[in-house]
Design a protein around this motif. Sequence first.
Motif, PDB file in Angstrom:
ATOM      1  N   VAL A 149      20.698  43.149  25.520  1.00 51.18           N
ATOM      2  CA  VAL A 149      19.726  43.511  24.496  1.00 51.18           C
ATOM      3  C   VAL A 149      19.401  42.320  23.598  1.00 51.18           C
ATOM      4  O   VAL A 149      18.329  42.279  22.979  1.00 51.18           O
ATOM      5  N   GLY A 150      20.292  41.334  23.496  1.00 50.11           N
ATOM      6  CA  GLY A 150      20.011  40.141  22.710  1.00 50.11           C
ATOM      7  C   GLY A 150      20.828  40.030  21.439  1.00 50.11           C
ATOM      8  O   GLY A 150      20.343  39.543  20.410  1.00 50.11           O
ATOM      9  N   MET A 151      22.091  40.451  21.505  1.00 46.74           N
ATOM     10  CA  MET A 151      22.983  40.272  20.363  1.00 46.74           C
ATOM     11  C   MET A 151      23.299  38.793  20.190  1.00 46.74           C
ATOM     12  O   MET A 151      23.215  38.011  21.146  1.00 46.74           O
ATOM     13  N   VAL A 152      23.677  38.412  18.967  1.00 54.02           N
ATOM     14  CA  VAL A 152      24.072  37.032  18.708  1.00 54.02           C
ATOM     15  C   VAL A 152      25.480  37.039  18.128  1.00 54.02           C
ATOM     16  O   VAL A 152      25.873  37.961  17.407  1.00 54.02           O
ATOM     17  N   VAL A 153      26.244  36.018  18.477  1.00 53.55           N
ATOM     18  CA  VAL A 153      27.618  35.911  17.981  1.00 53.55           C
ATOM     19  C   VAL A 153      27.601  35.844  16.452  1.00 53.55           C
ATOM     20  O   VAL A 153      26.832  35.080  15.862  1.00 53.55           O
ATOM     21  N   GLY A 154      28.411  36.677  15.821  1.00 53.90           N
ATOM     22  CA  GLY A 154      28.450  36.739  14.370  1.00 53.90           C
ATOM     23  C   GLY A 154      27.449  37.698  13.770  1.00 53.90           C
ATOM     24  O   GLY A 154      27.475  37.942  12.555  1.00 53.90           O
TER      25      GLY A 154
END
Length: 406
Positions: A149-154
Motif C-alpha cells: 500500500v506504500g507505508m514508510v518506515v517510521g
Amino acid sequence: MSASSVAVALVSAGLLAAPVALPTASPASPTTAAIVPCPHVTPPTIPPTPASPPRDAAAPVVGGAGLATTGLAAPAAVKAPPATSAQSWVVADLDTGAILGACDPHLRRRPASVQKLLLADTALPKLNPSQVVVATAADLKLPRVTSAVGMVVGGHYPVSTLWYGLLLESGNDAANALARVAGGSGGVPATIAAMNAEAHRLGADDTHAVTPSGLDAADQFTSAYDLALIARADFARPDFVRYDTALRFQWPAQPPRDPHGFQIQNENKLLTEYPGALGGKTGFTDQARHTYVGAAQRGGRRLVVTVMGAEIVPARAEKQGEALLNWGFGLPATASVGHLVTADEAARLHNPPSASGSHRPARVRVAPAGAGAFLDTRTPQVILGVVLLVLAVAGMSLMWRLRRGR
C-alpha cells in the motif's frame, strides 16, 4: 489375553468407549461414485504450480459426503454450472451454510492474498482500531515485485487505516504490520499461530498459514471449502464489511517523505460491477495463480463464491466468480450438496463424544511433523501396554515388601 480381548473387556466394563458416528463429517465411501468432471475452460498455457497434498481417504469429509470428490458436486437435475479455468471452487449460502455446488472443494492450494481474510478474522477482534502503529523496516521487508500500500518506515498509522490498506489495496506491508501488532510480544509468529488456531476452530482443516499476507511459502495451503468458512466468519463482522466494501480511502500523509498522502481504490471489481455485491478479496501469486472470494445478495439470499487456481480465461477470476454466483442464485433455495460446518460442529469433529457422553482422548503425535503417523491412545495395543505396566509395578512393589519383611 490378547489386546483385542482386553479392549472388549474394558468396553464391557464401561472403561473404554466404543466409537460413534459424527453428523458433521462423513467418511469417504469405499465404493465412490464415478467422478463428474467440472465444466472447464483449458487455458492455452498452464504455468506449473506446487503439487497439492493428497487427501487422507480415511479422514472424515468436512461438510458432508457429497463433497468427497475431486470433480463436480452439484444438485441433481439442475442446470450445469458455467465453465471456468479454476482448479476448484465453491458456491455457498452465507446464512444457512448450505453448499449449492462445488468443484474439488477440498483441494489444497496456495491461497495468495485471500489469506488476508483469515488474518482479518483472527486479528480484528484483538486490535483497537484507533491504536497507532509505527511502521518498521521489517514490515516493509517484501519481495521486489509485490503488492504494497506504500507505508514508510517510521510512519504513524491507525489500525483502522491499515485495515483499509490491507483489504482495498491488498497491502502486504499492512499485513505484516497488523500481524506484528496483533501478536503482541510474540510478533508475527504469534499471529500466524493464532491464524492456524482460528482455522482449526472454524473447521478449516485444509488450511495451514505460514505468512499473514498470503505470499507464497512452502507448506502454506487452503481450499475453496475453507475459504467459504473463513469468509462466512468475516462477513458476520460489521467492522470487516465496513473496511472491505469501501470503494476508496485517503491514505494519510507522512511528512517529510510523503507530505500529501494519496488515494487508494478497492481492487475488488465486484463491488462496482455486480448488483447486490457485498465484498470479497482478490489474490494472485505465481504459485497460487488467481484466487478470488466474493459475496452478493439477491432475493433475500446471501451467497459467497470462492475460486482457486484460475487463469484469466474465459475472464478475470472475479468475472468467473460472478458467473458462478449467477448460477447459484438461479438454484432453488433448498438446493444443497453439503454444508459449511459451524464452530460447534467443528469442535465435535475434532473431539468427538464417546458413547458414554464423554469426549474421546486426543490422539498423540509420535512422528515428526509431516510424517503423518499418529499413535491413538484409544488403541487396544496401548491399553494392553498400560495394563502390563501396572501389573509389573505392582509385582515389583510386592517383592520389595516381602524382602523388607525378612
